[in-house]
Design a protein around this motif. Structure first.
Motif, PDB file in Angstrom:
ATOM      1  N   ALA A 225     -48.166  44.211  24.124  1.00 59.31           N
ATOM      2  CA  ALA A 225     -48.977  43.936  22.939  1.00 59.31           C
ATOM      3  C   ALA A 225     -50.371  44.553  23.031  1.00 59.31           C
ATOM      4  CB  ALA A 225     -49.094  42.427  22.736  1.00 59.31           C
ATOM      5  N   GLY A 254     -42.830  49.088  18.101  1.00 63.20           N
ATOM      6  CA  GLY A 254     -42.533  48.139  17.037  1.00 63.20           C
ATOM      7  C   GLY A 254     -42.141  46.778  17.579  1.00 63.20           C
ATOM      8  N   SER A 255     -41.359  46.765  18.647  1.00 65.76           N
ATOM      9  CA  SER A 255     -40.921  45.502  19.246  1.00 65.76           C
ATOM     10  C   SER A 255     -42.090  44.714  19.819  1.00 65.76           C
ATOM     11  CB  SER A 255     -39.888  45.773  20.341  1.00 65.76           C
ATOM     12  OG  SER A 255     -38.727  46.373  19.798  1.00 65.76           O
ATOM     13  N   GLY A 257     -45.073  44.796  18.527  1.00 69.13           N
ATOM     14  CA  GLY A 257     -46.022  44.522  17.458  1.00 69.13           C
ATOM     15  C   GLY A 257     -47.199  45.479  17.428  1.00 69.13           C
TER      16      GLY A 257
END
Length: 303
Positions: A225, A254-255, A257
């Motif tokens: 993140a 994307g996973s 965020g």
């Protein structure tokens, strides 16, 4: 006399590729882990090898807008394609008001070891951020842009900015090495089969790496993140770096965020630099400017 003149010419040729006047030498002494025995060699087309003293070339706009980008050329970790990649890109960025820094880094098989380019990447970010005021740079608007294997170096710096790759050399090493954003163009990122066919993989890991070694150097496996937002562009017909490099990275971001903008061009091949006029990849500079402006890393153009 003729022999003396010949020796002088050879000396100039071999030593003419040292850090140019005004370059920012990265390390206060010998680089950690060593370096190429030198002297640095520059080809007529701007390909660099035998880097014995890593450095930054600064391209300062007349009116800096506060944004800075570290440019990392590719070359499969066997040479540095500055003439085709970071050089032209630096001139273009400078014209946009962005302060550009070309990174000339050590190569893993030339004396510094596998850690050398990543040490230089971290150190470059720290030097620029620590001296941001001197160059009229916002220390919260410093990104990295990497081409091909340079995308791997930029990517590793972005996903593991705090990795303890070397013992602190001075007070600058207390400064964050995290880029605020990263731009990856036709990048080499993964070391996992079946996409591990690149020269960069061979230079870093050899022919028969362990799974642990593959994992350690696969950029997409280290996304979390805190990874900075990324802009990625590649051609689907890339014969050198499979486009799955970019797809896997986009999925990982994307996973986690993390914002990512991915552009996959139908045609373009590999090594296009700024992009040949009229080609699909030639669109990336303007796409990048729009992305930088949308995220607040660059002021909106007047009018």
């Amino acid at each position: 006399m003729k022999r003396l003149m010949l020796l002088c010419l050879v000396f100039v040729h071999l030593h003419g590729g040292a850090a140019p006047p005004g370059a920012i030498v990265l390390w206060p002494g010998a680089p950690p882990g060593g370096a190429a025995p030198g002297p640095q060699r520059d080809s007529a087309k701007g390909s660099i090898t035998q880097v014995d003293q890593p450095y930054l070339i600064v391209h300062r706009p007349a009116q800096p807008n506060g944004t800075a980008i570290v440019l990392v050329s590719g070359g499969g970790y066997a040479h540095i394609e500055a003439g085709k990649e970071s050089g032209p890109a630096a001139s273009w960025l400078q014209a946009q008001g962005i302060t550009a820094f070309e990174l000339v880094y050590r190569l893993p098989q030339e004396g510094g070891g596998v850690a050398a380019p990543f040490q230089d990447g971290q150190r470059a970010m720290r030097v620029i951020r620590a001296r941001a005021k001197e160059w009229r740079i916002d220390p919260a608007r410093i990104g990295m842009l990497g081409f091909s294997a340079g995308g791997h170096l930029a990517g590793m710096t972005a996903v593991e900015p705090d990795a303890a790759r070397y013992a602190p050399a001075d007070a600058l090493d207390a400064v964050s090495a995290r880029p605020d954003f990263a731009v990856l163009l036709y990048p080499v990122l993964t070391m996992q089969p079946p996409y591990d066919t690149t020269h960069a993989k061979k230079q870093l890991l050899g022919s028969h790496p362990t799974q642990a070694a593959r994992d350690a150097m696969s950029v997409e496996l280290h996304v979390d993140a805190r990874t900075p937002p990324m802009f990625i562009a590649q051609a689907l017909d890339d014969p050198i770096a499979p486009p799955e490099n970019s797809r896997l990275m986009a999925v990982a971001l994307g996973s986690a965020g993390v914002p990512v903008e991915l552009h996959l061009f139908q045609q373009g091949g590999h090594g296009w630099g700024l992009g040949k006029r009229g080609s699909e990849p030639a669109a990336w500079p303007q796409l990048l400017l729009a992305w930088l402006q949308a995220h607040g890393w660059m002021p909106q153009a007047p009018g």
